[in-house]
Motif scaffolding. Structure first.
Motif, PDB file in Angstrom:
ATOM      1  N   LYS A  60      79.792  40.167  14.492  1.00 49.85           N
ATOM      2  CA  LYS A  60      80.446  39.633  15.692  1.00 49.85           C
ATOM      3  C   LYS A  60      79.645  38.458  16.262  1.00 49.85           C
ATOM      4  CE  LYS A  60      83.654  40.795  17.541  1.00 49.85           C
ATOM      5  NZ  LYS A  60      85.046  40.310  17.356  1.00 49.85           N
ATOM      6  N   GLN A  61      78.321  38.549  16.198  1.00 43.78           N
ATOM      7  CA  GLN A  61      77.501  37.429  16.661  1.00 43.78           C
ATOM      8  C   GLN A  61      77.718  36.201  15.788  1.00 43.78           C
ATOM      9  OE1 GLN A  61      75.262  37.554  19.516  1.00 43.78           O
ATOM     10  NE2 GLN A  61      75.725  35.400  19.175  1.00 43.78           N
ATOM     11  N   ALA A  62      77.838  36.415  14.479  1.00 41.11           N
ATOM     12  CA  ALA A  62      78.115  35.295  13.576  1.00 41.11           C
ATOM     13  C   ALA A  62      79.452  34.651  13.913  1.00 41.11           C
ATOM     14  CB  ALA A  62      78.108  35.781  12.126  1.00 41.11           C
ATOM     15  N   GLN A  63      80.447  35.470  14.220  1.00 41.04           N
ATOM     16  CA  GLN A  63      81.750  34.943  14.626  1.00 41.04           C
ATOM     17  C   GLN A  63      81.614  34.075  15.877  1.00 41.04           C
ATOM     18  OE1 GLN A  63      84.381  37.786  16.430  1.00 41.04           O
ATOM     19  NE2 GLN A  63      86.219  36.656  15.880  1.00 41.04           N
ATOM     20  N   GLU A  64      80.908  34.586  16.872  1.00 42.59           N
ATOM     21  CA  GLU A  64      80.736  33.833  18.117  1.00 42.59           C
ATOM     22  C   GLU A  64      79.988  32.525  17.876  1.00 42.59           C
ATOM     23  OE1 GLU A  64      79.258  36.053  21.416  1.00 42.59           O
ATOM     24  OE2 GLU A  64      80.382  37.853  20.898  1.00 42.59           O
ATOM     25  N   ASP A  65      78.972  32.557  17.031  1.00 42.42           N
ATOM     26  CA  ASP A  65      78.203  31.343  16.737  1.00 42.42           C
ATOM     27  C   ASP A  65      79.075  30.289  16.059  1.00 42.42           C
ATOM     28  OD1 ASP A  65      75.974  32.564  17.819  1.00 42.42           O
ATOM     29  OD2 ASP A  65      75.111  33.119  15.882  1.00 42.42           O
ATOM     30  N   LEU A  66      79.926  30.715  15.149  1.00 43.36           N
ATOM     31  CA  LEU A  66      80.838  29.772  14.491  1.00 43.36           C
ATOM     32  C   LEU A  66      81.768  29.111  15.504  1.00 43.36           C
ATOM     33  CD1 LEU A  66      81.763  31.840  11.306  1.00 43.36           C
ATOM     34  CD2 LEU A  66      80.631  29.603  11.315  1.00 43.36           C
ATOM     35  N   ILE A  67      82.248  29.889  16.435  1.00 49.20           N
ATOM     36  CA  ILE A  67      83.152  29.341  17.454  1.00 49.20           C
ATOM     37  C   ILE A  67      82.418  28.313  18.315  1.00 49.20           C
ATOM     38  CG2 ILE A  67      84.485  29.921  19.518  1.00 49.20           C
ATOM     39  CD1 ILE A  67      84.979  32.699  18.181  1.00 49.20           C
TER      40      ILE A  67
END
Length: 249
Positions: free
Chosen positions: A111-118
């Motif tokens: 989920k953190q990786a998802q947020e970082d991509l955004i």
């Protein structure tokens, strides 16, 4: 306004679609069962044509560490690229309160990786951090069961109804991009074991629920306040006991 809801046939997504349509927006559910697959890119260009906002409430079908990381990295990358190509003006993603504090869990690392991509995409965005849903108390119990006993850490959380989550996500979708995180939660800070025990009792489930200082949350160690939203969170009004009573009517 056309709003595409990724994961729009699931628990939260279907409620977001209903809410936005009631407000007069063109809300389009997008999921593999509607011909849209963010992992392969199938159907993305077509469904995003003319969209102003994309709401991503999708979730990985597997919570295994490698699989969940692959899901969020690949689907988010594909989605953000397709949004840029389509001229989408706002990306809204549903995530979890405490994500940055739960990085020993493979799910929360994903989920953190998802947020970082955004954040790094350049796309105007809003990330909604929600607390746990009332509907998932039994699921929490299942994840926390060891030798027939539900073992949870001595932590507090502020669970909330999925209807309230969907309402908050819908508000974010029609507002201007925040370029940051908005936190949402339920009205009460409760010990983890309390609503889990209540849910199991209501379902006639005989499992014992105990507080265990050695237990984690989704595989991550937690402190008493790890799962709680901050002081600026938007708090819903639906209490767990009232929600549960309504489900039993």
């Amino acid at each position: 306004m056309k709003v595409v809801v990724i994961g729009g046939t699931g628990l939260i997504g279907s409620k977001v679609v209903t809410q936005l349509r009631a407000e007069g927006h063109e809300a389009v559910p997008a999921a593999p069962n509607t011909g849209v697959n963010t992992l392969t890119g199938e159907g993305l260009a077509e469904v995003l044509d003319g969209a102003s906002v994309v709401v991503d409430v999708s979730n990985s079908p597997s919570f295994a560490d490698d699989a969940v990381m692959e899901f969020f990295r690949t689907s988010t990358t594909n989605l953000l690229k397709a949004e840029a190509d389509a001229g989408v003006a706002h990306h809204v993603a549903l995530s979890v309160v405490g994500t940055d504090r739960l990085q020993e869990s493979g799910y929360f690392r994903a989920k953190q990786a998802q947020e970082d991509l955004i954040r790094d995409s350049g796309m105007p965005y809003t990330i909604v951090h929600a607390t746990q849903f009332f509907e998932f108390m039994k699921g929490l119990a299942d994840l926390s069961t060891v030798d027939g006993t539900v073992r949870v850490p001595p932590a507090k959380f502020q669970p909330m109804a999925s209807d309230d989550v969907a309402a908050a996500v819908s508000r974010a979708a029609v507002a201007s991009p925040l370029g940051g995180i908005v936190e949402i939660g339920g009205p009460e800070a409760l010990p983890l074991e309390e609503p889990i025990r209540t849910a199991l009792s209501a379902a006639g489930d005989p499992r014992e629920v105990v507080t265990d200082p050695e237990a984690g949350y989704s595989g991550a160690p937690v402190q008493e306040s790890t799962l709680l939203p901050g002081p600026d969170a938007q708090l819903a009004t639906t209490r767990y006991t009232d929600w549960l009573a309504a489900q039993q009517q």
